[in-house]
Design a protein around this motif. Structure first.
Motif, PDB file in Angstrom:
ATOM      1  N   GLU A 156       2.977  -4.770  -2.629  1.00  0.00           N
ATOM      2  CA  GLU A 156       3.966  -5.048  -3.678  1.00  0.00           C
ATOM      3  C   GLU A 156       5.358  -4.535  -3.323  1.00  0.00           C
ATOM      4  O   GLU A 156       6.332  -5.255  -3.435  1.00  0.00           O
ATOM      5  CB  GLU A 156       3.526  -4.417  -5.002  1.00  0.00           C
ATOM      6  CG  GLU A 156       2.251  -4.974  -5.564  1.00  0.00           C
ATOM      7  CD  GLU A 156       2.432  -6.324  -6.217  1.00  0.00           C
ATOM      8  OE1 GLU A 156       3.552  -6.627  -6.670  1.00  0.00           O
ATOM      9  OE2 GLU A 156       1.457  -7.067  -6.267  1.00  0.00           O
ATOM     10  N   CYS A 157       5.463  -3.264  -2.919  1.00  0.00           N
ATOM     11  CA  CYS A 157       6.785  -2.676  -2.705  1.00  0.00           C
ATOM     12  C   CYS A 157       7.069  -2.343  -1.238  1.00  0.00           C
ATOM     13  O   CYS A 157       8.178  -1.934  -0.916  1.00  0.00           O
ATOM     14  CB  CYS A 157       6.965  -1.428  -3.568  1.00  0.00           C
ATOM     15  SG  CYS A 157       5.915  -0.044  -3.112  1.00  0.00           S
ATOM     16  N   GLY A 158       6.075  -2.480  -0.358  1.00  0.00           N
ATOM     17  CA  GLY A 158       6.294  -2.239   1.067  1.00  0.00           C
ATOM     18  C   GLY A 158       6.259  -0.780   1.480  1.00  0.00           C
ATOM     19  O   GLY A 158       6.634  -0.450   2.598  1.00  0.00           O
ATOM     20  N   THR A 159       5.808   0.113   0.617  1.00  0.00           N
ATOM     21  CA  THR A 159       5.774   1.540   0.921  1.00  0.00           C
ATOM     22  C   THR A 159       4.599   1.870   1.836  1.00  0.00           C
ATOM     23  O   THR A 159       3.508   1.332   1.688  1.00  0.00           O
ATOM     24  CB  THR A 159       5.623   2.349  -0.381  1.00  0.00           C
ATOM     25  OG1 THR A 159       6.716   2.043  -1.229  1.00  0.00           O
ATOM     26  CG2 THR A 159       5.592   3.842  -0.114  1.00  0.00           C
ATOM     27  N   TYR A 160       4.810   2.774   2.779  1.00  0.00           N
ATOM     28  CA  TYR A 160       3.747   3.332   3.604  1.00  0.00           C
ATOM     29  C   TYR A 160       3.531   4.764   3.139  1.00  0.00           C
ATOM     30  O   TYR A 160       4.493   5.507   2.957  1.00  0.00           O
ATOM     31  CB  TYR A 160       4.151   3.337   5.078  1.00  0.00           C
ATOM     32  CG  TYR A 160       4.279   1.949   5.667  1.00  0.00           C
ATOM     33  CD1 TYR A 160       3.208   1.369   6.334  1.00  0.00           C
ATOM     34  CD2 TYR A 160       5.452   1.222   5.559  1.00  0.00           C
ATOM     35  CE1 TYR A 160       3.310   0.093   6.874  1.00  0.00           C
ATOM     36  CE2 TYR A 160       5.567  -0.046   6.090  1.00  0.00           C
ATOM     37  CZ  TYR A 160       4.493  -0.599   6.746  1.00  0.00           C
ATOM     38  OH  TYR A 160       4.595  -1.858   7.276  1.00  0.00           O
TER      39      TYR A 160
ATOM     40  N   ILE B 236      -2.184  -1.579  -7.029  1.00  0.00           N
ATOM     41  CA  ILE B 236      -3.396  -1.313  -6.252  1.00  0.00           C
ATOM     42  C   ILE B 236      -3.550  -2.332  -5.128  1.00  0.00           C
ATOM     43  O   ILE B 236      -4.558  -2.352  -4.448  1.00  0.00           O
ATOM     44  CB  ILE B 236      -4.660  -1.311  -7.138  1.00  0.00           C
ATOM     45  CG1 ILE B 236      -4.835  -2.658  -7.805  1.00  0.00           C
ATOM     46  CG2 ILE B 236      -4.624  -0.176  -8.121  1.00  0.00           C
ATOM     47  CD1 ILE B 236      -6.198  -2.850  -8.408  1.00  0.00           C
ATOM     48  N   ARG B 237      -2.532  -3.142  -4.930  1.00  0.00           N
ATOM     49  CA  ARG B 237      -2.551  -4.096  -3.825  1.00  0.00           C
ATOM     50  C   ARG B 237      -2.103  -3.378  -2.562  1.00  0.00           C
ATOM     51  O   ARG B 237      -1.004  -3.575  -2.064  1.00  0.00           O
ATOM     52  CB  ARG B 237      -1.661  -5.290  -4.129  1.00  0.00           C
ATOM     53  CG  ARG B 237      -2.168  -6.111  -5.292  1.00  0.00           C
ATOM     54  CD  ARG B 237      -1.391  -7.372  -5.477  1.00  0.00           C
ATOM     55  NE  ARG B 237      -1.475  -8.193  -4.280  1.00  0.00           N
ATOM     56  CZ  ARG B 237      -0.563  -9.095  -3.938  1.00  0.00           C
ATOM     57  NH1 ARG B 237       0.491  -9.279  -4.682  1.00  0.00           N
ATOM     58  NH2 ARG B 237      -0.710  -9.803  -2.829  1.00  0.00           N
ATOM     59  N   VAL B 238      -2.949  -2.497  -2.060  1.00  0.00           N
ATOM     60  CA  VAL B 238      -2.649  -1.706  -0.876  1.00  0.00           C
ATOM     61  C   VAL B 238      -3.730  -1.949   0.164  1.00  0.00           C
ATOM     62  O   VAL B 238      -4.866  -2.289  -0.158  1.00  0.00           O
ATOM     63  CB  VAL B 238      -2.552  -0.196  -1.200  1.00  0.00           C
ATOM     64  CG1 VAL B 238      -1.393   0.094  -2.107  1.00  0.00           C
ATOM     65  CG2 VAL B 238      -3.828   0.320  -1.811  1.00  0.00           C
ATOM     66  N   GLY B 239      -3.356  -1.785   1.386  1.00  0.00           N
ATOM     67  CA  GLY B 239      -4.304  -1.931   2.487  1.00  0.00           C
ATOM     68  C   GLY B 239      -4.165  -0.775   3.448  1.00  0.00           C
ATOM     69  O   GLY B 239      -3.181  -0.026   3.413  1.00  0.00           O
ATOM     70  N   ILE B 240      -5.153  -0.630   4.328  1.00  0.00           N
ATOM     71  CA  ILE B 240      -5.107   0.442   5.319  1.00  0.00           C
ATOM     72  C   ILE B 240      -4.183  -0.002   6.450  1.00  0.00           C
ATOM     73  O   ILE B 240      -4.238  -1.141   6.902  1.00  0.00           O
ATOM     74  CB  ILE B 240      -6.515   0.754   5.823  1.00  0.00           C
ATOM     75  CG1 ILE B 240      -7.325   1.245   4.655  1.00  0.00           C
ATOM     76  CG2 ILE B 240      -6.470   1.714   6.984  1.00  0.00           C
ATOM     77  CD1 ILE B 240      -8.565   1.973   4.954  1.00  0.00           C
ATOM     78  N   HIS B 241      -3.298   0.882   6.860  1.00  0.00           N
ATOM     79  CA  HIS B 241      -2.324   0.586   7.908  1.00  0.00           C
ATOM     80  C   HIS B 241      -2.742   1.299   9.185  1.00  0.00           C
ATOM     81  O   HIS B 241      -3.037   2.489   9.178  1.00  0.00           O
ATOM     82  CB  HIS B 241      -0.932   1.046   7.478  1.00  0.00           C
ATOM     83  CG  HIS B 241       0.102   0.866   8.537  1.00  0.00           C
ATOM     84  ND1 HIS B 241       0.597  -0.362   8.878  1.00  0.00           N
ATOM     85  CD2 HIS B 241       0.713   1.750   9.348  1.00  0.00           C
ATOM     86  CE1 HIS B 241       1.476  -0.224   9.843  1.00  0.00           C
ATOM     87  NE2 HIS B 241       1.566   1.064  10.144  1.00  0.00           N
ATOM     88  N   THR B 242      -2.769   0.563  10.276  1.00  0.00           N
ATOM     89  CA  THR B 242      -3.033   1.162  11.583  1.00  0.00           C
ATOM     90  C   THR B 242      -1.811   0.948  12.454  1.00  0.00           C
ATOM     91  O   THR B 242      -1.087  -0.032  12.291  1.00  0.00           O
ATOM     92  CB  THR B 242      -4.267   0.524  12.254  1.00  0.00           C
ATOM     93  OG1 THR B 242      -4.044  -0.881  12.347  1.00  0.00           O
ATOM     94  CG2 THR B 242      -5.522   0.793  11.453  1.00  0.00           C
ATOM     95  N   GLY B 243      -1.577   1.847  13.363  1.00  0.00           N
ATOM     96  CA  GLY B 243      -0.422   1.725  14.245  1.00  0.00           C
ATOM     97  C   GLY B 243       0.709   2.632  13.824  1.00  0.00           C
ATOM     98  O   GLY B 243       0.559   3.477  12.936  1.00  0.00           O
ATOM     99  N   PRO B 244       1.881   2.452  14.448  1.00  0.00           N
ATOM    100  CA  PRO B 244       3.042   3.295  14.123  1.00  0.00           C
ATOM    101  C   PRO B 244       3.483   3.119  12.666  1.00  0.00           C
ATOM    102  O   PRO B 244       3.389   2.037  12.107  1.00  0.00           O
ATOM    103  CB  PRO B 244       4.122   2.804  15.075  1.00  0.00           C
ATOM    104  CG  PRO B 244       3.428   2.010  16.111  1.00  0.00           C
ATOM    105  CD  PRO B 244       2.154   1.513  15.521  1.00  0.00           C
TER     106      PRO B 244
END
Length: 176
Positions: free
Chosen positions: A133-137, A102-110
Motif C-alpha cells: 500500500e505505502c511502499g514501506t520496508y 495488511i497487504r505486506v509481503g516478505i522482502h528478500t535482498g537489499p
C-alpha cells in the motif's frame, strides 16, 4: 467528578476525542463536527499529510466532548485493515506500522534506505517486510514509528547548506 488530587477540567480545555487517525479519517470527522457546529482541532495535521506514519489526533473542547461523541456515532469510516486474516495469524505482526495495511509481503535482498538509491544488506537472521500500500520496508516484529527528530536534522542541514551556498554565490557575483 475529578479525583481528589486532580484539578477540575476547564470547559475550554482541549481533550482528545479520537487518536491515531490517518489524514482522510481526520478530515471526515472534522467536517462532520463542523457541520454540527462543534469546533475541533487536528494535532499533527500538517505532518500527518506527509505520509511518514505520523498519526493525527482529533481534539475538542471539554464542554463539547459529549456532543461530539454523539455526532461521530453516525460516521462510518473505512477500516484500516480491509482484508480478513486467517485466525492463526497475529494481525499486529503483519500490519504495516506506517499505514496499518495488511497487504505486506516478505522482502528478500537489499533494503532501501531514506536516501534514494542507497540500499543496505539485511543482517543474518533478520526478515524484512514490504508494504504494498505505502511502499514501506520494515523489519519483521519491529514496532518502529516515525521519529521526526532525524527528519528535522536532515532538513535543517539541507536548508543550511542551501543558504550558505546561496550566500556564497551572491558574494561571488558581487566580487565579479
Amino acid at each position: 467528578m475529578p479525583a481528589p488530587n486532580e484539578e477540575p477540567i476547564s470547559p475550554d480545555e482541549l481533550l482528545p476525542l479520537r487518536t491515531g487517525l490517518d489524514p482522510m479519517e481526520a478530515q471526515v470527522m472534522k467536517s462532520v463536527l463542523a457541520s454540527e457546529g462543534i469546533d475541533c482541532f487536528l494535532s499533527n495535521e500538517n505532518m500527518g499529510t506527509l505520509g511518514y506514519g505520523v498519526r493525527i489526533d482529533l481534539l475538542v473542547k471539554a464542554v463539547d466532548k459529549v456532543r461530539a461523541e454523539l455526532a461521530l456515532r453516525k460516521v462510518a469510516v473505512l477500516p484500516r485493515r480491509v482484508h480478513a486474516l486467517p485466525p492463526s495469524v497475529d494481525e499486529d505482526d503483519i500490519a504495516c506500522p506506517q499505514c496499518g495495511s495488511i497487504r505486506v509481503g516478505i522482502h528478500t535482498g537489499p533494503v532501501p534506505t531514506m536516501i534514494p538509491g542507497l540500499k543496505t544488506k539485511q543482517k543474518p537472521g533478520e526478515r524484512w517486510r514490504h508494504c504494498i500500500e505505502c511502499g514501506t520496508y520494515y523489519p519483521e516484529g519491529a514496532r518502529r514509528h516515525f521519529d521526526s527528530f532525524f527528519l528535522a536534522i536532515m532538513w535543517g542541514a539541507t536548508l543550511a547548506g542551501a543558504t550558505l551556498g546561496l550566500m556564497w554565490l551572491i558574494r561571488w557575483l558581487r566580487w565579479l
